[in-house]
Design an enzyme around this catalytic site. Structure first.
Site, PDB file in Angstrom:
ATOM      1  N   GLY A   1     -27.472  22.415 -26.239  1.00 52.66           N
ATOM      2  CA  GLY A   1     -26.970  21.161 -27.145  1.00 52.66           C
ATOM      3  C   GLY A   1     -27.630  20.940 -28.218  1.00 52.66           C
ATOM      4  O   GLY A   1     -28.854  21.018 -28.321  1.00 52.66           O
TER       5      GLY A   1
ATOM      6  N   ASP B   1     -33.628  15.540 -24.190  1.00 52.27           N
ATOM      7  CA  ASP B   1     -33.980  15.066 -22.831  1.00 52.27           C
ATOM      8  C   ASP B   1     -35.502  15.022 -22.968  1.00 52.27           C
ATOM      9  O   ASP B   1     -36.186  14.384 -21.834  1.00 52.27           O
ATOM     10  CB  ASP B   1     -33.512  16.116 -22.097  1.00 52.27           C
ATOM     11  CG  ASP B   1     -31.927  16.063 -21.890  1.00 52.27           C
ATOM     12  OD1 ASP B   1     -31.422  15.021 -22.391  1.00 52.27           O
ATOM     13  OD2 ASP B   1     -31.536  17.265 -21.089  1.00 52.27           O
TER      14      ASP B   1
HETATM   15  O1  F6P Z   1     -29.626  19.356 -22.597  1.00 52.54           O
HETATM   16  C1  F6P Z   1     -29.169  18.315 -23.547  1.00 52.54           C
HETATM   17  C2  F6P Z   1     -27.980  17.602 -22.854  1.00 52.54           C
HETATM   18  O2  F6P Z   1     -27.708  16.526 -23.900  1.00 52.54           O
HETATM   19  C3  F6P Z   1     -28.047  16.875 -21.656  1.00 52.54           C
HETATM   20  O3  F6P Z   1     -28.853  15.915 -21.403  1.00 52.54           O
HETATM   21  C4  F6P Z   1     -26.812  16.760 -21.096  1.00 52.54           C
HETATM   22  O4  F6P Z   1     -26.684  17.003 -19.636  1.00 52.54           O
HETATM   23  C5  F6P Z   1     -25.921  18.084 -21.687  1.00 52.54           C
HETATM   24  O5  F6P Z   1     -26.845  18.423 -22.838  1.00 52.54           O
HETATM   25  C6  F6P Z   1     -24.861  18.069 -22.013  1.00 52.54           C
HETATM   26  O6  F6P Z   1     -24.213  19.236 -22.755  1.00 52.54           O
HETATM   27  P1  F6P Z   1     -22.822  19.483 -23.188  1.00 52.54           P
HETATM   28  O7  F6P Z   1     -22.948  18.736 -24.492  1.00 52.54           O
HETATM   29  O8  F6P Z   1     -22.821  21.074 -23.563  1.00 52.54           O
HETATM   30  O9  F6P Z   1     -21.849  18.814 -22.315  1.00 52.54           O
END
Ligand code: F6P
Length: 341
Positions: free
Chosen positions: A10, A127
């Protein structure tokens, strides 16, 4: 020396600041050349590159996202993935790799290191759940975004005598909920580490109304009721086996309304907390990580991740960062409870 750089997982505010620091110091002090790998591990896996030099990093310090692109591609799950990466690095003349990422991206870096790939890790995630570093960049920015949202929710909640639930990110660790909730004066903070009791939450809601204020509940997406299951989206798992979360805010608002009779609404902050320009804290931390990462390459100290310990940037073994997630300790959650209800 030719150094490859990638950003995986992410995205988060500060990624461009790291890339800029790596390239600026690498070119100026060490005379290195750089190869930008596109879209996380997909780049080295499929040989997807872009030019990366002083020109490409000009003006990117305050920009959110990543000029390199990102993905959740997991080369370890792909047949022959590691060998393909090794071949592509050799064909491109890349001597060393800087991988900027969280638990998953750095987990892959750890495995590549054991295959002899010269890799340095740089910790990123909103996070803040990576071990061995006091903070990851991106976290401060998301906490500030969530805090501002809570400030805004207070005034509208009070005008309408409503319960407002704000759902923030945090799959396994409640750092964003804890810090944003404390900074924003939420009346209840719910985190994945401590399953919550719905009756207790409703008790805090009622007591807040008794003191003539409207309750704000800050809940991490991975929080779960003591007698219930994680609320997930009906979506396929990603390449690292993660379910897609989001839904706890709506669930909670409806359960609170049913039990207390008070009108309750939910706001899901989602990717708003991951986009846009980084705070000064994150720009400085990301810049220091970038400088330290290129120094580690120059020192030949591979298999390491740069980390913040106190006010110093240090190098730790990659596996120290990815072995165990850094979750909120019980005593930190107890501190916050002084403000519940
Ligand atoms: O790992 C970072 C994060 O922002 C988490 O807090 C969240 O659950 C996840 O990525 C969301 O991921 P994506 O943008 O792939 O849906």
């Amino acid at each position: 020396m030719r150094v490859g750089v990638l950003t995986g997982g992410g995205d988060c505010p500060g990624l461009n600041a790291v890339i800029r620091a790596v390239v600026r110091k690498g070119v100026k002090d060490y005379g290195y050349e750089f190869v930008g790998f596109r879209d996380g591990w997909k780049g080295p896996l499929e040989g997807l590159t872009m030019p990366l030099g002083i020109e490409q990093v000009r003006g990117i310090l305050p920009r959110g996202g990543t000029i390199l692109g990102s993905s959740r591609t997991n080369p370890i799950k792909i047949e022959g993935g590691v060998a393909r990466i090794e071949e592509n690095l050799a064909a491109l003349g890349v001597d060393a790799l800087i991988a900027i990422g969280g638990e998953d991206t750095l987990g892959v870096a750890t495995q590549l290191d054991s295959h002899g790939v010269k890799v340095i890790g740089c910790p990123k995630t909103i996070d803040n759940d990576l071990s061995a570093t006091d903070y990851t960049f991106g976290f401060d920015t998301s906490v500030n975004i969530a805090m501002e949202a809570i400030d805004r929710l207070h005034t509208t909640a009070e005008s309408h005598h409503r319960v407002l639930v704000i759902e923030v990110m945090g799959r396994h660790a409640g750092w964003i909920a804890l810090h944003a909730g404390l900074a924003g004066g939420a009346n209840v903070i719910l985190i994945p580490e401590v399953p919550f009791d719905l009756d207790e939450v409703c008790g805090w809601v009622e007591s807040r109304f008794e003191s003539h204020y409207a309750p704000i509940i800050c809940v991490a997406e991975g929080a779960l009721p003591a007698d219930g299951d994680l609320i997930t989206k009906d979506a396929p798992l990603d390449a690292f086996g993660h379910v897609r979360l989001s839904g706890i805010g709506e669930w909670l608002a409806s359960a609170i309304e049913d039990r207390t009779g008070k009108e309750s609404r939910a706001a899901v902050l989602g990717h708003i907390q991951r986009g846009g320009t980084p705070t000064a804290f994150d720009r400085v931390l990301a810049t220091r990580f970038g400088l330290a990462a290129i120094d580690a390459v120059h020192a030949g100290d591979f298999g390491k991740m740069v980390a913040l310990q106190g006010t110093d940037i240090v190098r730790v073994p990659l596996e120290a960062a990815t072995g165990v997630l850094k979750t909120v300790p019980p005593e930190r959650y107890e501190e916050a409870k002084a403000f519940f209800g």
